[in-house]
Design an enzyme around this catalytic site. Sequence first.
Site, short mmCIF file in Angstrom:
data_model
loop_
_atom_site.label_atom_id
_atom_site.label_comp_id
_atom_site.label_asym_id
_atom_site.label_seq_id
_atom_site.Cartn_x
_atom_site.Cartn_y
_atom_site.Cartn_z
N LYS A 1 19.27 -43.63 -20.41
CA LYS A 1 20.39 -44.22 -20.40
C LYS A 1 21.37 -42.87 -20.63
O LYS A 1 22.59 -42.97 -20.45
CB LYS A 1 20.61 -45.41 -21.40
CG LYS A 1 19.74 -46.61 -20.56
CD LYS A 1 19.53 -47.73 -21.46
CE LYS A 1 18.40 -48.66 -21.05
NZ LYS A 1 18.08 -49.83 -21.57
N GLN B 1 18.10 -50.98 -28.02
CA GLN B 1 17.06 -51.05 -27.24
C GLN B 1 15.71 -52.15 -27.75
O GLN B 1 15.15 -51.97 -28.91
CB GLN B 1 16.15 -49.73 -26.98
CG GLN B 1 15.22 -49.96 -25.97
CD GLN B 1 15.58 -49.87 -24.67
OE1 GLN B 1 16.58 -49.40 -24.32
NE2 GLN B 1 14.77 -50.72 -23.79
N ASP C 1 25.05 -54.92 -22.71
CA ASP C 1 24.17 -55.49 -22.09
C ASP C 1 24.36 -56.99 -21.62
O ASP C 1 23.62 -57.49 -21.02
CB ASP C 1 22.76 -55.71 -23.21
CG ASP C 1 21.96 -54.32 -22.69
OD1 ASP C 1 21.87 -53.89 -21.77
OD2 ASP C 1 21.08 -54.11 -23.80
#
Length: 298
Positions: free
Chosen positions: A69, A113, A136
Amino acid sequence: MGFSNVYGVPGLGKRGRARLIDGKAIAAELRAEVATGVAAFVAERGWTPALATLLIGDDPASAVYVRAKIKACNEVGLGSVHHHLPADVARDQVLALIDSLNADPAVSGILCQLPPPAHLDPAELTEQIDPAKDVDGLTIASAGALALGLPGLRPCTPAGVMRLLAATGVDPSGRSAAVIGRSNLFGKPMAQLLTMADATVTLCHSRTADLPVTARGADILVAAVGRPEMVGADWVKPGAVVIDVGINRTEDGLVGDVDFVAASEVAGAITPVPGGVGPMTIACLLANTLEAAERRPR
Ligand SMILES: NC(=O)c1ccc[n+]([C@@H]2O[C@H](COP(=O)([O-])OP(=O)(O)OC[C@H]3O[C@@H](n4cnc5c(N)ncnc54)[C@H](OP(=O)(O)O)[C@@H]3O)[C@@H](O)[C@H]2O)c1
């Protein structure tokens, strides 16, 4: 653009009929779009949007995902700020770090994460993120905005599927869609995005009766279960668009939830695994990071 015929897939032979939906190519187009958008943003506003990544502990797979990412951010001109905390970090310390990232004007998106080590509650960490930086799309505020059809940051994988459909020339309006899998991460937001695009959606799960029959009624069939090659050719309506979200590691390598070779005989278009939905997720994360910066009042 974005698809080729499955005749070109090595090992598939000449019997396949479905068009291949090339997620790698479509994701590359989106990344290029984001890179152009970032350059325009920087020129206009004079600062570079950045993604803050938070990795807790030493899970190797999570470390690989986070590295990918960060690399993707740098490739499109987005900034990145990485925080790696030890596996035994105190809950309060993580929450305080997220608060400081929420308050940092240089950070436009925050990604924690998951999964974190067992002593931390993933839902609590997610909820600590300012919805304006929730790239997200997993906070309650983001999920609520989606449920109400209001603007907001959308979860990356279902947003990626919507882009795959658009790039393939598939308009969900008036179509029947079946989504197999009802997770908060994917299935539910997928069903909501398809509903917002005016599809008539059936959201299926482990208790759905006659699943193959329901699947076979769908013009757009999306599988997100985590069971290798569960969806066979007899689950697919002739000519349907089949989107395979599943990622399953087997002795034969990575396979999806759809029996790709068999379903390709019946479908009109289909995503491969790998190279279908997967590449879209990071591309949509980049798009969300730029969007979060653009939404911020000047
Ligand atoms: N490409 C990507 O970037 C990406 C992103 C996210 C997920 N994925 C992949 O997508 C798959 C699903 O992920 P997830 O996070 O949504 O999984 P999840 O949270 O485990 O949810 C799985 C869903 O499948 C349903 N299910 C399980 N067995 C079933 C069966 N026999 N028939 C019908 N439905 C069944 C479950 O039903 P119940 O609710 O009734 O238990 C549940 O709703 C995984 O392979 C994951 O790796 C890929």
